[in-house]
Write a protein that holds these residues in place. Sequence first.
Motif, PDB file in Angstrom:
ATOM      1  N   TYR A   1       0.913  -1.115  -0.030  1.00 40.82           N
ATOM      2  CA  TYR A   1      -0.006   0.071  -0.085  1.00 40.82           C
ATOM      3  C   TYR A   1       0.956   1.315   0.101  1.00 40.82           C
ATOM      4  O   TYR A   1       2.022   1.155   0.661  1.00 40.82           O
TER       5      TYR A   1
ATOM      6  N   TYR B   1      -1.353   5.867   2.703  1.00 41.39           N
ATOM      7  CA  TYR B   1      -2.695   4.918   2.968  1.00 41.39           C
ATOM      8  C   TYR B   1      -2.277   4.162   4.298  1.00 41.39           C
ATOM      9  O   TYR B   1      -3.351   3.962   5.080  1.00 41.39           O
TER      10      TYR B   1
ATOM     11  N   HIS C   1      -4.868   4.018   7.651  1.00 44.74           N
ATOM     12  CA  HIS C   1      -5.574   2.871   7.743  1.00 44.74           C
ATOM     13  C   HIS C   1      -4.879   1.720   7.854  1.00 44.74           C
ATOM     14  O   HIS C   1      -5.416   0.498   8.120  1.00 44.74           O
TER      15      HIS C   1
ATOM     16  N   GLU D   1      -3.256   0.458  10.791  1.00 43.83           N
ATOM     17  CA  GLU D   1      -3.686  -0.204  11.932  1.00 43.83           C
ATOM     18  C   GLU D   1      -4.947  -0.766  11.891  1.00 43.83           C
ATOM     19  O   GLU D   1      -5.407  -1.917  12.413  1.00 43.83           O
ATOM     20  N   GLU D   2      -5.950  -0.109  11.183  1.00 43.05           N
ATOM     21  CA  GLU D   2      -7.095  -0.716  11.127  1.00 43.05           C
ATOM     22  C   GLU D   2      -7.338  -1.961  10.351  1.00 43.05           C
ATOM     23  O   GLU D   2      -7.946  -2.952  10.731  1.00 43.05           O
TER      24      GLU D   2
ATOM     25  N   GLY E   1      -4.595  -5.256  -3.530  1.00 43.97           N
ATOM     26  CA  GLY E   1      -5.447  -4.069  -3.023  1.00 43.97           C
ATOM     27  C   GLY E   1      -4.324  -2.943  -2.949  1.00 43.97           C
ATOM     28  O   GLY E   1      -4.462  -1.660  -3.139  1.00 43.97           O
TER      29      GLY E   1
ATOM     30  N   ARG F   1      -3.443  -1.602  -6.383  1.00 45.85           N
ATOM     31  CA  ARG F   1      -4.466  -0.863  -6.770  1.00 45.85           C
ATOM     32  C   ARG F   1      -4.414   0.563  -6.167  1.00 45.85           C
ATOM     33  O   ARG F   1      -4.816   1.695  -6.890  1.00 45.85           O
TER      34      ARG F   1
END
Lengths: 310, 116
Positions: free
Chosen positions: A29, A33, A37, A39-40, A67, A70
């Motif tokens: 990622y 990003y 996000h 840790e989530e 992902g 992308r």
Amino acid sequence: MTSGLGTHVTAGADVRALERRYRRLLLAYPPGYRAAHGEELIGTLLETAAPGRATPPLAEAVALVHGGLRARAERAATGPAWADGLHLGVTVLVVAGFAALLPYAGSIPVWTGLAGLATLAVLNGWAVAALPLMVLVAARVGAIALGRPWPDGTLLPVFPDAPWGEGPALYQGGGPVAPVAAWALAFLGLAVLAARRVPLRRRSWRWWLLAPPLAPAAQDPLLLNADPTRTPARLLAEVALLLLAVWACHVTGDPRWSLAAAVYVLAKCAELAENLPYAGPRELAHLALLAFPAAAAAVLAHRTRRHDTL
Amino acid sequence: MVVGMVKGSPAVSEPTYFILAALLDGPLHGHGIIKHVLGLSEGRVKLPVGTLYGALDRLAAKGLIAVEREEVVEGRPRRYFRLTDDGRALVTAEARRMQQAASVVTSRVLPGSAFT
């Protein structure tokens, strides 16, 4: 009691190992990003993991890499597509041009250094600084390809430095058009971008990493060399980058990567045109191998834009 | 797999359809959506986390879902997503389209067959 504690400790070690592996996969990622996000995602990944599992399931690993790539493509697909695509195409040409000079750096250190500086300027989006450097390098490349020693009286032909083995002399095998055409095309593309007076995107320094593996075969005037040990890195890099371009155009519906591919293919067409009398089915097949994904990328970008799928 | 397309709307893939359907029952966080989708699809659609969050990002960018609230659980942030009016309209229209498509077959099957 001891056994229960042992199981608990093992389970804790498994979770830590799993988390570590998921964090590695999250490197796919973009950094922004991950900061927002990451840790989530780690929390959700650990919540959905089967008890005692220390390695990510294959489907999960594939989905994270897909992902992540992308998300990178979607973040890159902002701003005018044509300008960014042209800049990307110029970047590829300049890196390939620099790679061609790299094995000869010992004999022509100043010109190789200038090509390296031009690459650095293009990667950083410094169009105005890159343009004069590219003119100087293109002039020197043309002189060497024509067999002229000017402007600095370099002894010709220029042979590669010891670490690169006994390769051919620089631009020994073809005419002067192809090597100059690639630099000229890069210059024209960058001149168009400089005329817009809009800052260019700063590209990753990792483009530099492509130059050394490409160096042994980057200056081949013909598209495929007879010696198979010299071409795999170039062919692999070309095919891998073009497939990435096809995929990025497909998932984002943005044509910038197809434009960059078209710029590269155009330079390769100049190579082929100059060496047409020596080109056989293998060279034509190689050009087709480059042109087909470039065209496919453009078609897929258009198709994705027309058929928006959530 | 693409489920289909409502005229004038983007096509909806099967995972996205089930994500929107899961949120019809109220706001859910990532793990909650995965569990709910698995239940709604009778164990058929098992969403990988990478796929789920990619779909959530795209749905949020199109205004079909929104972040309802954020919580921190065991030191980690957790977003709860809810359907927007546009998202509800899209999944409802898609369900109607599929119902109509299914009725093309089921209405022509004689009583006593597997479809009745």
